[in-house]
Design a protein around this motif. Sequence first.
Motif, short mmCIF file in Angstrom:
data_model
loop_
_atom_site.label_atom_id
_atom_site.label_comp_id
_atom_site.label_asym_id
_atom_site.label_seq_id
_atom_site.Cartn_x
_atom_site.Cartn_y
_atom_site.Cartn_z
N THR A 1 -21.59 48.51 16.56
CA THR A 1 -21.61 49.38 15.99
C THR A 1 -21.07 49.60 14.45
OG1 THR A 1 -21.51 50.67 17.85
CG2 THR A 1 -21.61 51.86 16.34
N ALA A 2 -20.27 49.32 14.70
CA ALA A 2 -19.62 49.13 13.34
C ALA A 2 -19.76 48.92 11.81
CB ALA A 2 -17.60 49.28 13.16
N PHE A 3 -20.55 47.92 12.51
CA PHE A 3 -21.30 46.63 11.86
C PHE A 3 -22.63 47.68 10.60
CE2 PHE A 3 -24.73 43.50 10.89
CZ PHE A 3 -23.93 42.80 9.76
N PHE A 4 -23.38 47.06 11.46
CA PHE A 4 -24.40 47.74 11.81
C PHE A 4 -24.55 49.69 10.89
CE2 PHE A 4 -25.95 44.97 15.09
CZ PHE A 4 -27.08 44.19 14.52
N THR A 5 -22.98 50.69 11.15
CA THR A 5 -23.32 51.08 10.41
C THR A 5 -23.14 50.79 8.89
OG1 THR A 5 -22.42 51.87 12.40
CG2 THR A 5 -22.41 53.77 10.38
N PHE A 6 -21.50 50.31 8.95
CA PHE A 6 -21.40 49.61 7.16
C PHE A 6 -23.43 49.02 6.42
CE2 PHE A 6 -17.67 50.55 8.23
CZ PHE A 6 -17.64 50.74 7.29
N ALA A 7 -23.40 47.96 7.75
CA ALA A 7 -24.16 47.05 7.05
C ALA A 7 -25.80 48.53 6.47
CB ALA A 7 -25.13 46.71 7.89
N ILE A 8 -26.13 49.41 7.69
CA ILE A 8 -27.42 50.17 7.42
C ILE A 8 -27.35 50.78 6.03
CG2 ILE A 8 -28.84 51.70 7.66
CD1 ILE A 8 -28.70 50.41 10.33
N MET A 9 -25.74 51.20 6.03
CA MET A 9 -25.61 52.25 4.58
C MET A 9 -25.49 52.13 3.09
SD MET A 9 -22.28 54.94 4.92
CE MET A 9 -21.26 54.19 4.95
N LEU A 10 -24.39 50.83 3.25
CA LEU A 10 -24.27 49.74 2.56
C LEU A 10 -26.17 49.76 1.74
CD1 LEU A 10 -21.44 48.67 2.67
CD2 LEU A 10 -21.22 50.54 1.47
N SER A 11 -26.70 48.60 2.20
CA SER A 11 -27.28 48.57 1.61
C SER A 11 -28.99 48.99 1.66
CB SER A 11 -28.75 47.46 3.28
OG SER A 11 -27.94 46.45 3.69
N LEU A 12 -28.96 50.51 1.80
CA LEU A 12 -29.56 51.80 1.60
C LEU A 12 -29.79 52.09 0.44
CD1 LEU A 12 -30.19 54.33 4.72
CD2 LEU A 12 -32.47 52.25 3.65
N LEU A 13 -28.10 51.94 0.05
CA LEU A 13 -27.18 52.31 -0.72
C LEU A 13 -27.83 51.48 -1.93
CD1 LEU A 13 -24.22 54.06 -0.15
CD2 LEU A 13 -26.24 54.99 -1.22
N VAL A 14 -27.22 50.63 -2.01
CA VAL A 14 -27.66 48.81 -2.98
C VAL A 14 -29.58 49.14 -3.23
CG1 VAL A 14 -27.59 46.56 -2.71
CG2 VAL A 14 -25.44 47.93 -2.39
N PHE A 15 -30.52 49.47 -2.24
CA PHE A 15 -31.57 49.57 -2.80
C PHE A 15 -32.33 50.83 -3.64
CE2 PHE A 15 -32.62 47.05 1.52
CZ PHE A 15 -32.38 45.66 1.17
N ILE A 16 -31.85 51.79 -3.20
CA ILE A 16 -31.99 52.48 -3.96
C ILE A 16 -31.18 52.35 -5.56
CG2 ILE A 16 -30.93 55.12 -4.04
CD1 ILE A 16 -31.47 55.73 -1.07
N PHE A 17 -30.53 52.11 -5.47
CA PHE A 17 -30.22 52.11 -6.99
C PHE A 17 -30.57 50.62 -7.53
CE2 PHE A 17 -26.36 54.70 -5.20
CZ PHE A 17 -26.09 55.99 -6.19
N GLU A 18 -30.71 50.05 -6.91
CA GLU A 18 -31.49 48.52 -7.85
C GLU A 18 -32.75 49.42 -8.21
OE1 GLU A 18 -32.09 44.61 -6.06
OE2 GLU A 18 -32.99 45.50 -5.02
N GLY A 19 -33.80 50.18 -7.68
CA GLY A 19 -35.01 50.80 -7.76
C GLY A 19 -34.81 51.53 -9.19
N VAL A 20 -33.35 52.47 -8.68
CA VAL A 20 -33.04 53.28 -10.19
C VAL A 20 -33.20 52.23 -11.57
CG1 VAL A 20 -31.32 55.51 -10.58
CG2 VAL A 20 -32.24 55.40 -8.83
N ARG A 21 -32.59 51.53 -11.01
CA ARG A 21 -31.75 50.79 -12.52
C ARG A 21 -33.11 49.83 -13.15
NH1 ARG A 21 -29.33 45.37 -10.64
NH2 ARG A 21 -31.45 45.01 -10.74
N ASP A 22 -33.95 49.59 -11.75
CA ASP A 22 -35.28 48.57 -12.27
C ASP A 22 -36.15 50.31 -13.42
OD1 ASP A 22 -34.72 46.39 -11.81
OD2 ASP A 22 -35.75 46.35 -10.42
N ALA A 23 -36.25 51.32 -12.81
CA ALA A 23 -37.10 52.23 -12.87
C ALA A 23 -36.66 52.58 -14.74
CB ALA A 23 -36.55 53.74 -11.59
N PHE A 24 -35.53 52.66 -14.79
CA PHE A 24 -34.76 53.13 -16.40
C PHE A 24 -35.40 51.85 -17.02
CE2 PHE A 24 -32.48 57.29 -16.64
CZ PHE A 24 -32.67 57.48 -15.16
#
Lengths: 527, 401
Positions: free
Chosen positions: B371-394
Amino acid sequence: MSLLEVKDLRVAFRQDGQLIEAVRGVSFDVNKGETVAIVGESGSGKSVSALSTVSLLGDNAVTSGSVTFEGKQMVGASDDLLREVRGNDISFIFQEPMTSLNPLHTIEKQMAESLALHQGLSGDKARERILYLLDRVGIRDAESRLGAYPHQLSGGQRQRVMIAMALANKPLLLVADEPTTALDVTIQAQILELLAELKADEGMGLLFITHDLSIVRRIADRVFVMKNGEVVESGPTEALFADPQHPYTRMLLAAEATGSPLPVPEGTEELVATDNLRVWFPIQRGLFRKTVGHVKAVNEASIHVRAGETLGIVGESGSGKTTLALAVMRLISSEGRITFDGQDVRGWSTQDLRRARADMQIVFQDPFGSLSPRMTAEQIIAEGLTVHKIASDRPRRELVAEVMVEVGLDPATMDRYPHEFSGGQRQRIAIARAMILRPKLVVLDEPTSALDMTVQVQIVELLRNLQQKYGLAYLFISHDLKVVRAMSHRVMVMKQGDIVESGSAEAIFDAPREPYTQQLLAAALAR
Amino acid sequence: MAQPHTPLTDEKLQPQPMGYDAPPPEAPKPKRQRLSPLNQRRWRNFRRNGRAFWSLIVFSILFGLSLFAEFIANDKPILVNYRGDFYMPIFRFYPETAFGGDFQTEAIYTDPEVQCLIATGGLDTCFDDPEGVIVDAAADGIVDGEELETGWSIWPIIPYSFNTPVDRAGAAPLPPNRQNWLGTDDRKRDVLARVIYGFRLSIMFTIIVTLFASIVGIVAGAVQGFFGGWLDLTFQRVIEIWQGIPMLYIIIILFAILGRSFWLLVFLMILFGWPALVGVVRAEFLRARNLEYVRAARALGVSNWTIMFRHMLPNAMVATLTMLPFIVTGTIGSLATLDFLGYGLPSSAPSLGEMTLQAKQNLQAPWLGFTAFFTFAIMLSLLVFIFEGVRDAFDPRKTFQ
């Protein structure tokens, strides 16, 4: 057979899922030992056409049509073939020699790289060839220059090094993309001479891209005139200049700032005066930053400008003309008395000065750089009103609209951002920003240099009209002597911080006394 | 005299002669401030980046749901109908006496007696045999021949809050079953409830810390870059010393003196987090202060602060934004690390780091670790993907097909 033959070339750029055509069906050819010029204003697709010959455009470009070099098809050619041709058979010289040279490599290293790549030369042999080439392009004492970095060379020398690099592999075709635009007029003339001479000696083809018709006339055998991605007219230089057919060519040829400003009435008050103004930057060395000398940017400059009068300041880059103007505006510190509107500026506090800024305004050279890209035109123009808390019973937007009409802009566009305007329109915004405060003195720092000839003419016209209407005093800084002549009542020639000569515009242009002025005029106004 | 010249091509309008007395031109109505074209293009680019866009949607849903964690996982009913009156225990305190019980303390809604009291409208027999009475009442609404005012209560999907002890037989940690979907931790608390609250806490923590650390960092970087010189030099040295202070020791010492708390941790993270942005902002300002539009503003007499924050900051924001994801993920990581080491939030707080620590201590209970692993993995992956998109969009050079 032609050396380079371009047929029905089309280039489009992909942007946001749309294709934007930059070049539509252009055909031209270059023969051996011939100079062909492509002329056009910015955005006409002339550079794009030249770059696409060896696929030097970015990934988002879509090229079609046919480009043959010595019978080999270049459009859609393999990367190997393109690499072999680039820098070896076709060489390029670009506009800005500072950014085309790697600032961290010495001259020798940069040149050796290309020699090693295409000819496999290294060590002493490479060195020998580099020395020969540098000598060939007119760099004196080449041996001592080998270890120099680009910033240690002057603009003209850098462009010479670029040319030497382009010649290193004995190219069959040299493509020169505005090679002299960034250089001073006297150096411009030298570079053009050098190119013509080299072309004759090496028997190579020269494809010359420029917006400057006087250069074309001096150097080209044949001319292609481009507009909006199409060739509108072509032919031998003499014939084309003597009898232009297309209205656009005629317009280009006629586009030159002419005329002169109305004389200033007698007895007009003096607005600005300086008395032996000096701007020296200290050179500090050592641990305790001891001042060991000074960079003398401006020496003993005395100027007098009356209301409604234009003082033109001319000189080559580094002559201190901009520094002088900035000092007069108190944007940098200086020594020597400055009087503005009868008051001694030196005693003013920061607050006094800020208040006085409403009366003295500045318009910069680069209309792309001088407008903050994240503010709308309305915000940019109106900023002065807010800063100086100019109370008015009329709404701000109305005042902005008024001044926009005055400088020839459509008030309906006031909510747009700078990048949505053309270069000329942006310069008009910059002028509107200065004019909305109804200043008494406007410093114009190369306001037309970054603009196309036809737009230059309009801006000069606009500035003259505004001066007449409001009795503005201008400090007009330019290296373009034709524009200075069209704008100025009096002219001042500067060289390395010193005022070489000053006097009325007619006196300077018609009967220059100093040799430096004569040389400058000869280079600039040569036809 | 001005000579006639060729017609205009570049501009639409000729300058018109006009004095103060001429009729004022029409100013267009100010448009509602919509997205600027530049931002529209960025938004389009972001939309085209499928991974980032879907990550944003998934993350928004998860975060949105976690904001209403009290309605999803709680040990109090959302709505209670007792004798025809409605009660909302999530928002208000009700003593047990309100439902016919004996105590002045808050009703324990998970207690069968309280549940019985609500269901039967406060019947006394509830104290003897609550389960039996509830079944009896639910069947026909009549207990011992007496008609009742039956009540009901609506419960959240997960009837446990992050600190509710689960009433289940066996030694903790207990494996997942229908009662506890992700099992319980070693103090018999429902893991799923703790994950939901822990997710919210992590995100809120990082939002608060990032926001304030960025504000401080941007202001500091802007001042240094804009004024330069001695101020910049001195300030840089101060920052170097500041960054040399070991944050962990300070946190341990201050927690020992002042006691553990969320806000103290937030304060300390901001205190040591702000220098992260200073470098980027300072560099942008050092570059921009010599640009012509800044000079133009200065020539106009604009004050230094206006130049800094109206003219320069918007142009420095792109570099700042590309830096933000590192701060966000870093802050989540720091909070988890501190909790894992036992120096973080109070142990009752729903902390993902503390769950990881429990997973380490209870290797026989793999549901904790997973549970701890998947929570962290999903939360951080989502954030990294979002910010990666933001960076590329800029990125102005990036083109999307």
